[in-house]
Scaffold this active site. Structure first.
Site, PDB file in Angstrom:
ATOM      1  N   ALA A  77       0.808  -1.229   0.000  1.00  0.00           N
ATOM      2  CA  ALA A  77       0.000   0.000   0.000  1.00  0.00           C
ATOM      3  C   ALA A  77       0.836   1.272   0.000  1.00  0.00           C
ATOM      4  O   ALA A  77       0.714   2.115  -0.904  1.00  0.00           O
ATOM      5  CB  ALA A  77      -0.952  -0.005   1.188  1.00  0.00           C
ATOM      6  N   GLU A  96      10.005  -5.760  -4.218  1.00  0.00           N
ATOM      7  CA  GLU A  96       9.042  -6.483  -3.397  1.00  0.00           C
ATOM      8  C   GLU A  96       9.504  -7.937  -3.269  1.00  0.00           C
ATOM      9  O   GLU A  96       9.717  -8.612  -4.270  1.00  0.00           O
ATOM     10  CB  GLU A  96       7.642  -6.425  -4.020  1.00  0.00           C
ATOM     11  CG  GLU A  96       6.623  -7.372  -3.418  1.00  0.00           C
ATOM     12  CD  GLU A  96       6.488  -7.225  -1.907  1.00  0.00           C
ATOM     13  OE1 GLU A  96       6.464  -8.270  -1.214  1.00  0.00           O
ATOM     14  OE2 GLU A  96       6.398  -6.082  -1.415  1.00  0.00           O
ATOM     15  N   CYS A 132      -6.085  -6.469   4.734  1.00  0.00           N
ATOM     16  CA  CYS A 132      -7.296  -6.449   5.572  1.00  0.00           C
ATOM     17  C   CYS A 132      -8.344  -7.449   5.094  1.00  0.00           C
ATOM     18  O   CYS A 132      -9.210  -7.866   5.860  1.00  0.00           O
ATOM     19  CB  CYS A 132      -7.903  -5.046   5.581  1.00  0.00           C
ATOM     20  SG  CYS A 132      -6.796  -3.761   6.180  1.00  0.00           S
ATOM     21  N   ASP A 166       3.112   0.562   7.655  1.00  0.00           N
ATOM     22  CA  ASP A 166       3.170  -0.120   8.952  1.00  0.00           C
ATOM     23  C   ASP A 166       4.550  -0.093   9.597  1.00  0.00           C
ATOM     24  O   ASP A 166       4.699  -0.562  10.729  1.00  0.00           O
ATOM     25  CB  ASP A 166       2.730  -1.573   8.785  1.00  0.00           C
ATOM     26  CG  ASP A 166       1.265  -1.717   8.426  1.00  0.00           C
ATOM     27  OD1 ASP A 166       0.565  -0.685   8.387  1.00  0.00           O
ATOM     28  OD2 ASP A 166       0.825  -2.855   8.172  1.00  0.00           O
ATOM     29  N   TYR A 222     -31.350  12.453   9.973  1.00  0.00           N
ATOM     30  CA  TYR A 222     -32.305  11.635  10.718  1.00  0.00           C
ATOM     31  C   TYR A 222     -33.452  11.199   9.824  1.00  0.00           C
ATOM     32  O   TYR A 222     -34.011  11.987   9.055  1.00  0.00           O
ATOM     33  CB  TYR A 222     -32.896  12.396  11.912  1.00  0.00           C
ATOM     34  CG  TYR A 222     -34.200  11.780  12.389  1.00  0.00           C
ATOM     35  CD1 TYR A 222     -34.199  10.543  13.029  1.00  0.00           C
ATOM     36  CD2 TYR A 222     -35.418  12.399  12.147  1.00  0.00           C
ATOM     37  CE1 TYR A 222     -35.379   9.935  13.418  1.00  0.00           C
ATOM     38  CE2 TYR A 222     -36.620  11.806  12.538  1.00  0.00           C
ATOM     39  CZ  TYR A 222     -36.593  10.579  13.175  1.00  0.00           C
ATOM     40  OH  TYR A 222     -37.771   9.979  13.557  1.00  0.00           O
ATOM     41  N   ARG A 281     -24.550  14.174  25.040  1.00  0.00           N
ATOM     42  CA  ARG A 281     -25.362  14.928  25.993  1.00  0.00           C
ATOM     43  C   ARG A 281     -25.066  14.487  27.423  1.00  0.00           C
ATOM     44  O   ARG A 281     -24.896  15.319  28.324  1.00  0.00           O
ATOM     45  CB  ARG A 281     -26.852  14.710  25.699  1.00  0.00           C
ATOM     46  CG  ARG A 281     -27.366  15.401  24.444  1.00  0.00           C
ATOM     47  CD  ARG A 281     -28.815  15.061  24.187  1.00  0.00           C
ATOM     48  NE  ARG A 281     -29.690  15.552  25.252  1.00  0.00           N
ATOM     49  CZ  ARG A 281     -30.975  15.243  25.343  1.00  0.00           C
ATOM     50  NH1 ARG A 281     -31.525  14.423  24.452  1.00  0.00           N
ATOM     51  NH2 ARG A 281     -31.719  15.740  26.303  1.00  0.00           N
TER      52      ARG A 281
END
Length: 462
Positions: A16, A40, A50, A292, A435, A451
């Site tokens: 990546a 590589e 993942c 990483d 909503y 809240r």
């Protein structure tokens, strides 16, 4: 250092961060101005680590679905990607790297004007008896995933032990259940998912047990036992033995920085490379690192952390490629957001846990609320638990953990944005979230928690 009209960018690592950097640098500068050579050591480049648990489980149909771009596609974009070639030494003073062909053993030096280190991370493999036995598998690369699948075809029975109950451990446990295995997860923590506080991890354990997974918490693995054929037959702790035809390691990963250490490059407390905001290795003008193998700034705690995630790696690569290509970009840091699932249970977290806040000396209040994913009267509404941490005096949001069914995990993104913006829980209560009954109650669960946290902060004021 090379003296040539055309510069050469060398990239170590073809996944990546490395290939994102190479691709972005190529967009910035054409092949007449910048030569790009990438090394590589494995068989695959630009793949999604993942996705390996979902490939193993059968949810993803085949290894190739996890490959974002093949070596041939990179080469068609004038990136000289050399597969099965491992860099064995970095000579910073001379501006060159030594590489070895994995198959033939042939070695050669390649000089560079600019260097990108994207060596990734390696699975933690305990230095204990038996952990190198056939049938014991880490899952970091596609090669690892293929080796595990091949091992499953050779296994004598259908008993799997997963060592470690972090994200990978939990996901691999579910994958093995889907393949029809009897699964035991052994972890030193009392509850799975140490990225959560224990009270939230307990909800994950219940979901795992609901899948038929045996959770052996508070257990320290001492060795892997093998049979007469040398293959794994059990995992032993101080108090018990757990029969196993295959063992999967989900203990976590460490930065793969042996090359960098040998080259004298700066490493942090977690063993990762240290960079500035441009992802340039500290003290080295023409060397960058990402993915990483680096440590990153935690925007909430202000400390360096090692957080191995593909999202960060791709962003690092974009920043590095822009800078190596002559532009300007920065990576400001992270807030530690991650999501996962166990069957239909979704898990999200961002920011600090209680012990993280304690460790950096923050005083805080916590609230935990039970709500639902949709309006209570709408079909399919399911329970959701939200835990929120706020700084005691200021009310600044410090962290959020969410466990629930459909719609739970991605709600953590609300908190991730709030953390990045430095919002207080009081400010969060006024967020204008969407909503409709199929999507949330009138007061979204995250806002309900905000809240209650704001009220608790006010009550704690001197």
């Amino acid at each position: 250092m090379r003296m040539s009209a055309k510069e050469r960018l060398v990239v170590i690592g073809g996944d990546a961060a490395g290939m994102s950097a190479a691709s972005q640098a190529r967009r910035m500068r054409g092949p007449d101005e910048l030569e790009i050579v990438a090394f590589e050591r494995g068989h695959f480049a630009s793949f999604s680590a993942c996705g390996i648990p979902y490939w193993v489980s059968g949810d993803v149909d085949g290894r190739d679905r996890l490959i974002a771009r093949t070596p041939e596609e990179h080469r068609a974009r004038d990136i000289d990607l050399r597969m099965r070639t491992e860099v064995t030494e970095i000579d910073v003073a001379a501006g060159r790297v030594r590489a070895r062909d994995v198959d033939s053993g042939a070695e050669s030096w390649t000089s560079y004007d600019k260097l990108v280190i994207a060596t990734g991370a390696r699975p933690v493999r305990p230095d204990l008896p038996g952990f190198d036995a056939p049938g014991v598998h880490g899952v970091q690369t596609l090669d690892d995933g293929q080796a595990l699948l091949d091992s499953l075809t050779r296994a004598r029975g259908r008993r799997a032990v997963v060592v470690g109950a972090g994200y990978i451990g939990v996901e691999m446990a579910e994958a093995m259940v889907k393949r029809g295995y009897e699964v035991t997860v052994v972890d030193r923590g009392e509850e799975p998912m140490s990225t959560l506080d224990p009270d939230m991890g307990r909800l994950v354990r219940r979901a795992m047990e609901g899948l038929g997974i045996t959770m052996a918490g508070g257990a320290e693995v001492t060795k892997v036992l093998t049979g007469d054929d040398g293959r794994v037959r059990a995992v032993a702790t101080e108090d018990a033995e757990y029969p196993a035809d295959v063992v999967v390691l989900g203990i976590g990963v460490r930065p793969e920085t042996a090359l960098a250490r040998a080259a004298g490059l700066p490493l942090g407390a977690h063993g990762g490379l240290l960079t500035d905001r441009a992802m340039r290795v500290r003290g080295h003008e023409n060397v960058w690192a990402g993915g990483d193998c680096v440590e990153v700034l935690d925007l909430v705690s202000g400390q360096q952390r090692h957080i191995p995630l593909g999202t960060h790696a791709n962003k690092h690569g974009q920043v590095i490629g822009t800078n190596a290509g002559g532009g300007y970009a920065t990576f400001p840091g992270v807030v530690g957001t991650a999501v996962s699932k166990v069957c239909d249970l979704e898990i999200g977290r961002t920011g600090l846990r209680e012990r993280d806040a304690d460790r950096v000396g923050l005083r805080f209040e916590t609230v935990t609320v039970e709500s639902t994913s949709r309006a209570g009267y709408y079909p399919g509404a399911s329970p959701m638990t939200v835990k929120m941490l706020a700084e005691r005096r200021t009310g600044r949001l410090l962290g959020v953990q969410i466990v629930g069914r459909e719609g739970a995990a991605k709600r953590v993104d609300i908190a991730a944005v709030a953390l990045t913006a430095g919002l207080t829980v009081e400010q969060m209560t006024a967020l204008d979230l969407g909503y409709a009954p199929p999507f949330s109650p009138v007061w979204d669960p995250v806002l309900v928690a905000a809240r209650k946290a704001a009220a608790k902060v006010r009550d704690s004021a001197p």
